[in-house]
Write a protein that holds these residues in place. Sequence first.
Motif, PDB file in Angstrom:
ATOM      1  N   VAL A  17     -22.504 -13.719 -19.672  1.00  0.00           N
ATOM      2  CA  VAL A  17     -21.542 -13.279 -18.660  1.00  0.00           C
ATOM      3  C   VAL A  17     -21.841 -13.943 -17.320  1.00  0.00           C
ATOM      4  CG1 VAL A  17     -20.805 -11.271 -17.309  1.00  0.00           C
ATOM      5  CG2 VAL A  17     -20.974 -11.104 -19.793  1.00  0.00           C
ATOM      6  N   ILE A  18     -23.108 -14.040 -16.962  1.00  0.00           N
ATOM      7  CA  ILE A  18     -23.483 -14.680 -15.689  1.00  0.00           C
ATOM      8  C   ILE A  18     -23.093 -16.157 -15.697  1.00  0.00           C
ATOM      9  CG2 ILE A  18     -25.453 -15.371 -14.264  1.00  0.00           C
ATOM     10  CD1 ILE A  18     -26.741 -12.684 -15.046  1.00  0.00           C
ATOM     11  N   VAL A  19     -23.337 -16.838 -16.820  1.00  0.00           N
ATOM     12  CA  VAL A  19     -22.985 -18.255 -16.927  1.00  0.00           C
ATOM     13  C   VAL A  19     -21.469 -18.429 -16.817  1.00  0.00           C
ATOM     14  CG1 VAL A  19     -22.943 -20.216 -18.537  1.00  0.00           C
ATOM     15  CG2 VAL A  19     -25.045 -18.946 -18.177  1.00  0.00           C
ATOM     16  N   LEU A  20     -20.702 -17.552 -17.470  1.00  0.00           N
ATOM     17  CA  LEU A  20     -19.247 -17.625 -17.384  1.00  0.00           C
ATOM     18  C   LEU A  20     -18.763 -17.394 -15.960  1.00  0.00           C
ATOM     19  CD1 LEU A  20     -18.077 -15.814 -20.648  1.00  0.00           C
ATOM     20  CD2 LEU A  20     -17.770 -18.208 -20.049  1.00  0.00           C
ATOM     21  N   LEU A  21     -19.387 -16.472 -15.254  1.00  0.00           N
ATOM     22  CA  LEU A  21     -18.987 -16.217 -13.871  1.00  0.00           C
ATOM     23  C   LEU A  21     -19.328 -17.385 -12.954  1.00  0.00           C
ATOM     24  CD1 LEU A  21     -19.979 -12.456 -13.458  1.00  0.00           C
ATOM     25  CD2 LEU A  21     -17.672 -13.410 -13.578  1.00  0.00           C
ATOM     26  N   LEU A  22     -20.460 -18.006 -13.188  1.00  0.00           N
ATOM     27  CA  LEU A  22     -20.885 -19.119 -12.333  1.00  0.00           C
ATOM     28  C   LEU A  22     -20.044 -20.378 -12.569  1.00  0.00           C
ATOM     29  CD1 LEU A  22     -24.777 -18.875 -12.408  1.00  0.00           C
ATOM     30  CD2 LEU A  22     -23.268 -18.428 -10.483  1.00  0.00           C
ATOM     31  N   PHE A  23     -19.831 -20.729 -13.812  1.00  0.00           N
ATOM     32  CA  PHE A  23     -19.194 -21.998 -14.116  1.00  0.00           C
ATOM     33  C   PHE A  23     -17.711 -21.879 -14.448  1.00  0.00           C
ATOM     34  CE2 PHE A  23     -23.690 -22.753 -15.192  1.00  0.00           C
ATOM     35  CZ  PHE A  23     -23.934 -23.791 -14.324  1.00  0.00           C
ATOM     36  N   GLY A  24     -17.279 -20.773 -14.972  1.00  0.00           N
ATOM     37  CA  GLY A  24     -15.886 -20.626 -15.369  1.00  0.00           C
ATOM     38  C   GLY A  24     -15.647 -21.182 -16.758  1.00  0.00           C
ATOM     39  N   THR A  25     -14.597 -20.698 -17.385  1.00  0.00           N
ATOM     40  CA  THR A  25     -14.345 -21.103 -18.767  1.00  0.00           C
ATOM     41  C   THR A  25     -13.860 -22.546 -18.871  1.00  0.00           C
ATOM     42  OG1 THR A  25     -12.116 -20.190 -18.619  1.00  0.00           O
ATOM     43  CG2 THR A  25     -13.823 -18.762 -19.518  1.00  0.00           C
ATOM     44  N   ASN A  54     -14.852 -28.016 -20.844  1.00  0.00           N
ATOM     45  CA  ASN A  54     -14.982 -29.459 -20.627  1.00  0.00           C
ATOM     46  C   ASN A  54     -16.385 -29.938 -20.981  1.00  0.00           C
ATOM     47  OD1 ASN A  54     -12.352 -29.614 -19.734  1.00  0.00           O
ATOM     48  ND2 ASN A  54     -12.897 -29.527 -17.576  1.00  0.00           N
ATOM     49  N   LEU A  55     -17.378 -29.151 -20.613  1.00  0.00           N
ATOM     50  CA  LEU A  55     -18.756 -29.503 -20.916  1.00  0.00           C
ATOM     51  C   LEU A  55     -18.978 -29.542 -22.424  1.00  0.00           C
ATOM     52  CD1 LEU A  55     -21.618 -30.016 -19.762  1.00  0.00           C
ATOM     53  CD2 LEU A  55     -21.986 -27.565 -19.916  1.00  0.00           C
ATOM     54  N   GLY A  56     -18.418 -28.567 -23.140  1.00  0.00           N
ATOM     55  CA  GLY A  56     -18.537 -28.552 -24.596  1.00  0.00           C
ATOM     56  C   GLY A  56     -17.852 -29.747 -25.228  1.00  0.00           C
ATOM     57  N   GLY A  57     -16.680 -30.105 -24.716  1.00  0.00           N
ATOM     58  CA  GLY A  57     -15.973 -31.283 -25.236  1.00  0.00           C
ATOM     59  C   GLY A  57     -16.735 -32.563 -24.981  1.00  0.00           C
ATOM     60  N   ASP A  58     -17.310 -32.693 -23.798  1.00  0.00           N
ATOM     61  CA  ASP A  58     -18.107 -33.880 -23.474  1.00  0.00           C
ATOM     62  C   ASP A  58     -19.336 -33.976 -24.367  1.00  0.00           C
ATOM     63  OD1 ASP A  58     -16.292 -34.500 -21.527  1.00  0.00           O
ATOM     64  OD2 ASP A  58     -17.501 -33.718 -19.862  1.00  0.00           O
ATOM     65  N   GLY A  71     -19.652 -32.670 -27.362  1.00  0.00           N
ATOM     66  CA  GLY A  71     -19.188 -33.016 -28.703  1.00  0.00           C
ATOM     67  C   GLY A  71     -18.876 -34.492 -28.842  1.00  0.00           C
ATOM     68  N   ASN A  72     -18.229 -35.079 -27.838  1.00  0.00           N
ATOM     69  CA  ASN A  72     -17.931 -36.513 -27.874  1.00  0.00           C
ATOM     70  C   ASN A  72     -19.204 -37.350 -27.840  1.00  0.00           C
ATOM     71  OD1 ASN A  72     -15.164 -36.207 -28.037  1.00  0.00           O
ATOM     72  ND2 ASN A  72     -14.887 -36.221 -25.815  1.00  0.00           N
ATOM     73  N   ALA A  73     -20.192 -36.906 -27.083  1.00  0.00           N
ATOM     74  CA  ALA A  73     -21.456 -37.632 -27.015  1.00  0.00           C
ATOM     75  C   ALA A  73     -22.167 -37.606 -28.363  1.00  0.00           C
ATOM     76  CB  ALA A  73     -22.347 -37.027 -25.934  1.00  0.00           C
ATOM     77  N   ILE A  74     -22.160 -36.460 -29.020  1.00  0.00           N
ATOM     78  CA  ILE A  74     -22.806 -36.352 -30.328  1.00  0.00           C
ATOM     79  C   ILE A  74     -22.057 -37.203 -31.349  1.00  0.00           C
ATOM     80  CG2 ILE A  74     -23.292 -34.762 -32.235  1.00  0.00           C
ATOM     81  CD1 ILE A  74     -23.895 -32.641 -30.087  1.00  0.00           C
ATOM     82  N   LYS A  75     -20.729 -37.176 -31.288  1.00  0.00           N
ATOM     83  CA  LYS A  75     -19.918 -37.977 -32.212  1.00  0.00           C
ATOM     84  C   LYS A  75     -20.198 -39.467 -32.007  1.00  0.00           C
ATOM     85  CE  LYS A  75     -15.741 -36.592 -32.610  1.00  0.00           C
ATOM     86  NZ  LYS A  75     -14.312 -36.350 -32.345  1.00  0.00           N
ATOM     87  N   GLY A  76     -20.281 -39.896 -30.755  1.00  0.00           N
ATOM     88  CA  GLY A  76     -20.584 -41.291 -30.466  1.00  0.00           C
ATOM     89  C   GLY A  76     -21.976 -41.688 -30.930  1.00  0.00           C
ATOM     90  N   PHE A  77     -22.934 -40.771 -30.768  1.00  0.00           N
ATOM     91  CA  PHE A  77     -24.300 -41.046 -31.215  1.00  0.00           C
ATOM     92  C   PHE A  77     -24.347 -41.207 -32.724  1.00  0.00           C
ATOM     93  CE2 PHE A  77     -28.450 -39.469 -32.663  1.00  0.00           C
ATOM     94  CZ  PHE A  77     -29.276 -40.386 -32.033  1.00  0.00           C
ATOM     95  N   LYS A  78     -23.669 -40.316 -33.454  1.00  0.00           N
ATOM     96  CA  LYS A  78     -23.655 -40.411 -34.910  1.00  0.00           C
ATOM     97  C   LYS A  78     -22.982 -41.701 -35.364  1.00  0.00           C
ATOM     98  CE  LYS A  78     -23.765 -35.506 -36.048  1.00  0.00           C
ATOM     99  NZ  LYS A  78     -23.032 -34.396 -36.684  1.00  0.00           N
ATOM    100  N   LYS A  79     -21.905 -42.096 -34.676  1.00  0.00           N
ATOM    101  CA  LYS A  79     -21.214 -43.328 -35.039  1.00  0.00           C
ATOM    102  C   LYS A  79     -22.109 -44.542 -34.794  1.00  0.00           C
ATOM    103  CE  LYS A  79     -16.977 -45.887 -34.315  1.00  0.00           C
ATOM    104  NZ  LYS A  79     -16.984 -46.978 -33.377  1.00  0.00           N
TER     105      LYS A  79
END
Length: 78
Positions: A16-24, A29-33, A35-43
């Motif tokens: 809850v504190i993290v959600l309040l500080l950073f927002g959903t 966006n951070l999760g998407g970035d 995920g893209n980094a992991i996908k690029g690393f695997k590729k």
Amino acid sequence: MGFGGISIWQLLIVLVIVLLLFGTKRLRNLGGDLGNAIKGFKKAMSDDEKNADSSPERLEKADDKVINGEATREKDKQ
């Protein structure tokens, strides 16, 4: 007890504190970035494995094109 001595309620409070500080939106966006980094690393790793399979042939061909030389400093040339 939860993970490593941390209860589920403590984890929820931290979430809850993290959600309040950073927002959903920022967290999404951070999760998407991430995920893209992991996908690029695997590729890149799979591409590297494909290149490693064919590298002995490339090394045999590259041996004919070795250039011998000598490195000198600019001060030594004058």
